[in-house]
Design a protein around this motif. Sequence first.
Motif, PDB file in Angstrom:
ATOM      1  N   THR A  91      -5.207  11.086 -14.040  1.00  0.00           N
ATOM      2  CA  THR A  91      -5.617  10.158 -12.986  1.00  0.00           C
ATOM      3  C   THR A  91      -6.781   9.316 -13.476  1.00  0.00           C
ATOM      4  OG1 THR A  91      -4.952  11.763 -11.295  1.00  0.00           O
ATOM      5  CG2 THR A  91      -6.372   9.954 -10.590  1.00  0.00           C
ATOM      6  N   ARG A  92      -6.580   8.013 -13.426  1.00  0.00           N
ATOM      7  CA  ARG A  92      -7.623   7.053 -13.767  1.00  0.00           C
ATOM      8  C   ARG A  92      -7.803   6.088 -12.611  1.00  0.00           C
ATOM      9  NH1 ARG A  92      -8.488   6.617 -19.335  1.00  0.00           N
ATOM     10  NH2 ARG A  92      -8.444   8.726 -20.208  1.00  0.00           N
ATOM     11  N   ALA A  93      -8.751   5.186 -12.743  1.00  0.00           N
ATOM     12  CA  ALA A  93      -9.043   4.257 -11.646  1.00  0.00           C
ATOM     13  C   ALA A  93      -7.856   3.340 -11.352  1.00  0.00           C
ATOM     14  CB  ALA A  93     -10.276   3.427 -11.987  1.00  0.00           C
ATOM     15  N   ARG A  94      -7.120   2.909 -12.386  1.00  0.00           N
ATOM     16  CA  ARG A  94      -6.055   1.939 -12.183  1.00  0.00           C
ATOM     17  C   ARG A  94      -4.654   2.547 -12.256  1.00  0.00           C
ATOM     18  NH1 ARG A  94      -4.778  -1.844 -15.170  1.00  0.00           N
ATOM     19  NH2 ARG A  94      -4.024  -3.170 -13.469  1.00  0.00           N
ATOM     20  N   TYR A  95      -4.520   3.753 -12.754  1.00  0.00           N
ATOM     21  CA  TYR A  95      -3.178   4.307 -12.864  1.00  0.00           C
ATOM     22  C   TYR A  95      -3.235   5.839 -12.805  1.00  0.00           C
ATOM     23  CZ  TYR A  95      -4.369   5.322 -17.744  1.00  0.00           C
ATOM     24  OH  TYR A  95      -4.979   5.792 -18.885  1.00  0.00           O
ATOM     25  N   ALA A 102       4.673   8.020 -11.642  1.00  0.00           N
ATOM     26  CA  ALA A 102       3.657   7.121 -12.206  1.00  0.00           C
ATOM     27  C   ALA A 102       3.293   6.063 -11.169  1.00  0.00           C
ATOM     28  CB  ALA A 102       4.165   6.455 -13.485  1.00  0.00           C
ATOM     29  N   GLU A 103       2.057   5.617 -11.225  1.00  0.00           N
ATOM     30  CA  GLU A 103       1.587   4.574 -10.308  1.00  0.00           C
ATOM     31  C   GLU A 103       0.537   3.731 -11.011  1.00  0.00           C
ATOM     32  OE1 GLU A 103      -0.931   4.368  -6.169  1.00  0.00           O
ATOM     33  OE2 GLU A 103       0.803   5.741  -6.232  1.00  0.00           O
ATOM     34  N   VAL A 104       0.668   2.414 -10.883  1.00  0.00           N
ATOM     35  CA  VAL A 104      -0.270   1.473 -11.500  1.00  0.00           C
ATOM     36  C   VAL A 104      -0.717   0.478 -10.439  1.00  0.00           C
ATOM     37  CG1 VAL A 104      -0.609  -0.268 -13.290  1.00  0.00           C
ATOM     38  CG2 VAL A 104       0.872   1.705 -13.734  1.00  0.00           C
ATOM     39  N   LYS A 105      -2.034   0.306 -10.285  1.00  0.00           N
ATOM     40  CA  LYS A 105      -2.561  -0.659  -9.326  1.00  0.00           C
ATOM     41  C   LYS A 105      -2.458  -2.069  -9.898  1.00  0.00           C
ATOM     42  CE  LYS A 105      -5.811   2.187  -6.711  1.00  0.00           C
ATOM     43  NZ  LYS A 105      -7.231   2.342  -6.273  1.00  0.00           N
ATOM     44  N   SER A 115      20.414  12.454 -11.420  1.00  0.00           N
ATOM     45  CA  SER A 115      18.985  12.166 -11.523  1.00  0.00           C
ATOM     46  C   SER A 115      18.680  10.939 -10.663  1.00  0.00           C
ATOM     47  CB  SER A 115      18.601  11.910 -12.984  1.00  0.00           C
ATOM     48  OG  SER A 115      17.222  11.630 -13.088  1.00  0.00           O
ATOM     49  N   LEU A 116      17.726  11.079  -9.764  1.00  0.00           N
ATOM     50  CA  LEU A 116      17.380  10.011  -8.827  1.00  0.00           C
ATOM     51  C   LEU A 116      16.124   9.292  -9.304  1.00  0.00           C
ATOM     52  CD1 LEU A 116      17.784   8.508  -6.131  1.00  0.00           C
ATOM     53  CD2 LEU A 116      16.420  10.308  -5.044  1.00  0.00           C
ATOM     54  N   TRP A 117      16.263   7.994  -9.580  1.00  0.00           N
ATOM     55  CA  TRP A 117      15.138   7.187 -10.040  1.00  0.00           C
ATOM     56  C   TRP A 117      14.812   6.147  -8.980  1.00  0.00           C
ATOM     57  CZ3 TRP A 117      15.440   5.949 -15.995  1.00  0.00           C
ATOM     58  CH2 TRP A 117      15.680   7.139 -16.685  1.00  0.00           C
ATOM     59  N   SER A 118      13.539   6.092  -8.596  1.00  0.00           N
ATOM     60  CA  SER A 118      13.091   5.133  -7.584  1.00  0.00           C
ATOM     61  C   SER A 118      11.919   4.315  -8.153  1.00  0.00           C
ATOM     62  CB  SER A 118      12.634   5.851  -6.304  1.00  0.00           C
ATOM     63  OG  SER A 118      13.684   6.629  -5.757  1.00  0.00           O
ATOM     64  N   PHE A 119      11.980   3.002  -7.946  1.00  0.00           N
ATOM     65  CA  PHE A 119      10.917   2.094  -8.367  1.00  0.00           C
ATOM     66  C   PHE A 119      10.571   1.187  -7.186  1.00  0.00           C
ATOM     67  CE2 PHE A 119      13.544   3.108 -12.012  1.00  0.00           C
ATOM     68  CZ  PHE A 119      12.615   3.488 -12.974  1.00  0.00           C
ATOM     69  N   GLY A 120       9.314   0.792  -7.105  1.00  0.00           N
ATOM     70  CA  GLY A 120       8.948  -0.083  -6.008  1.00  0.00           C
ATOM     71  C   GLY A 120       7.491  -0.502  -6.049  1.00  0.00           C
ATOM     72  N   ILE A 121       7.155  -1.276  -5.054  1.00  0.00           N
ATOM     73  CA  ILE A 121       5.776  -1.758  -4.858  1.00  0.00           C
ATOM     74  C   ILE A 121       5.326  -1.295  -3.486  1.00  0.00           C
ATOM     75  CG2 ILE A 121       4.272  -3.766  -4.664  1.00  0.00           C
ATOM     76  CD1 ILE A 121       6.135  -5.246  -6.506  1.00  0.00           C
ATOM     77  N   PHE A 155      -2.271  -3.400  -3.693  1.00  0.00           N
ATOM     78  CA  PHE A 155      -0.882  -3.232  -4.104  1.00  0.00           C
ATOM     79  C   PHE A 155      -0.802  -2.398  -5.375  1.00  0.00           C
ATOM     80  CE2 PHE A 155      -0.978  -7.102  -1.616  1.00  0.00           C
ATOM     81  CZ  PHE A 155       0.120  -6.954  -0.787  1.00  0.00           C
ATOM     82  N   ALA A 156       0.304  -1.639  -5.450  1.00  0.00           N
ATOM     83  CA  ALA A 156       0.519  -0.785  -6.622  1.00  0.00           C
ATOM     84  C   ALA A 156       1.999  -0.712  -6.924  1.00  0.00           C
ATOM     85  CB  ALA A 156      -0.042   0.612  -6.382  1.00  0.00           C
ATOM     86  N   LEU A 157       2.306  -0.592  -8.195  1.00  0.00           N
ATOM     87  CA  LEU A 157       3.675  -0.407  -8.673  1.00  0.00           C
ATOM     88  C   LEU A 157       3.884   1.080  -8.933  1.00  0.00           C
ATOM     89  CD1 LEU A 157       6.331  -1.741  -9.738  1.00  0.00           C
ATOM     90  CD2 LEU A 157       5.230  -1.751 -11.992  1.00  0.00           C
TER      91      LEU A 157
END
Length: 304
Positions: free
Chosen positions: A201-205, A249-252, A294-300, A257-259
């Motif tokens: 865990t970091r500030a942006r991701y 995974a998550e990236v700000k 295998s279920l893959w989900s991507f979004g914002i 908003f985050a991806l």
Amino acid sequence: FLERAARTEKEYLRWFPSLNASFNVRDDLIARAAVYTSIGRPDFNQYAGGVSLPDPEDPQPGDQITVSNVGIKPWSARTFNARLEYYLQGVGQITVSAFRRDFENFFGNTVFVPSAEFLEENSIDPNVYGDYPVATQYNIADTVRMQGISVNYKQALTFLPNWARGVQVFANGNAQRLLGPASGNFPGFVPRTANWGASLTRARYSLRANWNYRGHQRRAAIANPGPATSIEPGTFTYWSKRLYLDLNAEVKLYRRFALFAALRNVGDAPDDVQVYGPSTPAHAQFRQRIEFGSLWSFGIKGSF
């Protein structure tokens, strides 16, 4: 004034004594113990379901007459639990616990060949339904004991160099077993489970990987209505052991908003279903393989 109507009233009046105690062995070590009682009510359909008959014009494999048992009692259990908690200087915890639980009046399933008296009492036509087995539930007379241990570990790795800050790891496992002649009446019992993983865990991701292990699982018993069938007593459905891997995974992108990405069962691990009894040879135990994919989900996502 209604055909086949019935009226049932049930009331459970029980004492549920419990005792909880803890002792600070040291500043970073706590011992806990508890003794308590609990109750498990039967499904509401046991009191309101009546008799369910198969459709003789559309026969299906495993057709049977299902009868509710309005006289069934709730099960009760007495549990003893002991636990040790060790704290890692505010950055983690290691826990070891053990328990023992004794069940009384637990629910059992039984299948029998209907007698002429049974069919007459329930107004069932013996010429149409006389060859169908009857399934119902009852209270097991024997006491069933469940006992097991569990271990849990979680820690933030603050001793790593600055470039690796924010790493956390965890692991936990459970092992339990059933004792007693009626232990086969616990469908879905899983003797071994484990979970472990790591996160950054970091500030942006943030990144996270989780593994989930489920041991060999015994499911429902296969009906054995009488000597006329080829199914031997002690025949069950089993689900194989399996290991799932989930990645997140998550990236700000901006402040609000985050991806994100969520990958479930990355290795596409299947579930194998087996059916066997004490005398079933190994080559005849496999029944089917279920592949969930295998279920893959991507979004914002956004926060407002």
